[in-house]
Design an enzyme around this catalytic site. Sequence first.
Site, PDB file in Angstrom:
ATOM      1  N   TYR A 135      -5.062   4.594   0.489  1.00  0.00           N
ATOM      2  CA  TYR A 135      -6.258   3.830  -0.041  1.00  0.00           C
ATOM      3  C   TYR A 135      -5.839   2.873  -1.200  1.00  0.00           C
ATOM      4  CZ  TYR A 135      -7.481   7.871   2.915  1.00  0.00           C
ATOM      5  OH  TYR A 135      -7.479   8.814   3.828  1.00  0.00           O
ATOM      6  N   HIS A 136      -4.803   2.362  -1.291  1.00  0.00           N
ATOM      7  CA  HIS A 136      -4.196   1.605  -2.578  1.00  0.00           C
ATOM      8  C   HIS A 136      -3.919   0.194  -2.314  1.00  0.00           C
ATOM      9  CE1 HIS A 136      -3.250   5.807  -4.489  1.00  0.00           C
ATOM     10  NE2 HIS A 136      -4.690   5.707  -4.446  1.00  0.00           N
ATOM     11  N   PRO A 137      -4.400  -0.396  -1.360  1.00  0.00           N
ATOM     12  CA  PRO A 137      -4.042  -1.763  -0.940  1.00  0.00           C
ATOM     13  C   PRO A 137      -4.060  -2.689  -2.232  1.00  0.00           C
ATOM     14  CG  PRO A 137      -6.273  -1.531  -0.141  1.00  0.00           C
ATOM     15  CD  PRO A 137      -6.031  -0.076  -0.713  1.00  0.00           C
ATOM     16  N   ASP A 150       0.748  -1.313  -0.126  1.00  0.00           N
ATOM     17  CA  ASP A 150       0.197   0.052  -0.192  1.00  0.00           C
ATOM     18  C   ASP A 150       0.918   1.265  -0.100  1.00  0.00           C
ATOM     19  OD1 ASP A 150      -2.283   1.538   0.087  1.00  0.00           O
ATOM     20  OD2 ASP A 150      -2.505   1.455   2.469  1.00  0.00           O
ATOM     21  N   HIS A 151       0.480   2.190  -0.415  1.00  0.00           N
ATOM     22  CA  HIS A 151       1.063   3.524  -0.444  1.00  0.00           C
ATOM     23  C   HIS A 151       0.850   4.178   0.763  1.00  0.00           C
ATOM     24  CE1 HIS A 151       0.564   3.357  -5.361  1.00  0.00           C
ATOM     25  NE2 HIS A 151       1.867   2.999  -5.058  1.00  0.00           N
TER      26      HIS A 151
END
Length: 541
Positions: free
Chosen positions: A477-479, A297-298
């Site tokens: 919010y990039h899992p 994730d980011h």
Amino acid sequence: MPEIAQTYDFIIVGSGSAGSVLAERLSASGRHSVLVLEAGGTDRRFFVQMPLGYGKTFFDPRVNWNYRAEPDPGLAGNEDHWPRGKLLGGSSSINAMVWIRGQREDFDEWRDAGNVGWGYDDVLPAFKALENNEAGADEWRGRDGPVHVSDLTRFVHPLCGRYIAAAEELGLRRNADFNGASQEGVGVYQITTRDGRRMSAARAFLRPAMKRANVRVETHALATRILFAGKRAVGVEYSRKGRSCQARAGREVIISAGSINSPQLLQLSGIGPGELLQGLEIPVLHHNSNVGAHLQDHQGINYTWKARTPTLNQNLRPWWGKLAAGSRYLLLRDGPLSMSMNQGGGFFRTDPSQTRPNMQLYFQAFSTVLPRPGERPILSPDPWPGFSMGLSNCRPTSRGSIAIRSNDPLAPPKIVANAFSTDHDVAEMLDAVKFLRRLAATRAMSEMIEEEVLPGPSIASDEALIEDFRRRSGTVYHPVSTCRMGPDAAGAVVSPRLEVHGVEGLRVVDASVFPSVISGNTNAAAIMTGWKGADMVLEDV
């Protein structure tokens, strides 16, 4: 006893960025029947359709799973908030709408890891086919697809010009298209809107599909387990309005529930780490320790300044400003409510020795230092003129996991992010936050800065900067990668054809299959995955 529903050719679990695409493309010929199971409800809500309204959905349990990660030592012990879409369109209905595909090298790395058909030259035709880019068609952009991508260059706040000029002072080039020949540089983000309304995957794909007689969409339908005959998936058990129901799949079951719920459903169905499942009294159908592992994730952070000139704070803070912005939006479908909070952005290298950008930039012409409880304060900015510049890491090396806590499908899974758990990620972020201050010190920016508010000038040493970004950073919010694809079942959950290793008739098609995180926002790549996944399903049936 469960209610037995009719048999469909395909059952799709989840109506998000990939699931909506699958529903439209698998049903388009009219030859196949499709059932879509969505745990949430409708996307026809005002604050879902109004682009800047996503601040109102950030904690709304009617449209948001509102997950919380475990206390994270890398984030100073914080329990990070993980919003995920729980409605038609999934997270594409509550996200910030920035349209970024990723770098050529990201997809070529997928291919080189043994995922045939997933290199950049393989995925570019899909990106072009699904896109209707307002900037026009060229070698990289598409113009005839269902996803409308807006070019808002002429509408952004004047401070975006200052931000771009500041970056140019530091040697970054102006980039008119981060999805074009090169991602590096700064500019204005393209976003997924059309006529002032959000262009979610539901609007682009699912709503047209729902008009067909061979498509059925059931909302408030929570998938509880995949049904098997031996090791072949034959249906789905789900809960709807307090009743236990079943649906049968004549051809395939496709899980498109996202990077949290897809591994959760596999584990509930007996596919996952054997020791975990046995400890929860779930019969092990197929042991695979990769299910829920490899989470990437980011992580992002904002720095905030008080400005000498007006910002969007003065437009959106007072009641008369809200009234004016709201009236303009209702009448004309334009103005600040028709855009994302991130108007400007870009990509840069924290070290010139890097072969490609490793950090993403965000520019917001407003500030939210003083939040309102229970709401992401996009629509309630600070009472003074302020703006923020933020960043997130493109390719972190930290890895986390997703694991069910019990055999109860309603129990939220355990999310372990392990943010900043490697020296690489810490050193990279330290270099990046120093770059933000260099941006602020340029002539273009310093002329209109009154003072730094967050973290403030007293945070100066490396140790203090690291402590600050551990305390204030969080997911953007990039899992991805919790059901990652790969040719070898020993290291992956699905094959390059997105078929779940070890069983038959079951695929996972969503961002959880990414072999590694892409360099930027993940929604475009998730939609592309749905597009290519549909091609594979239709080729194989």
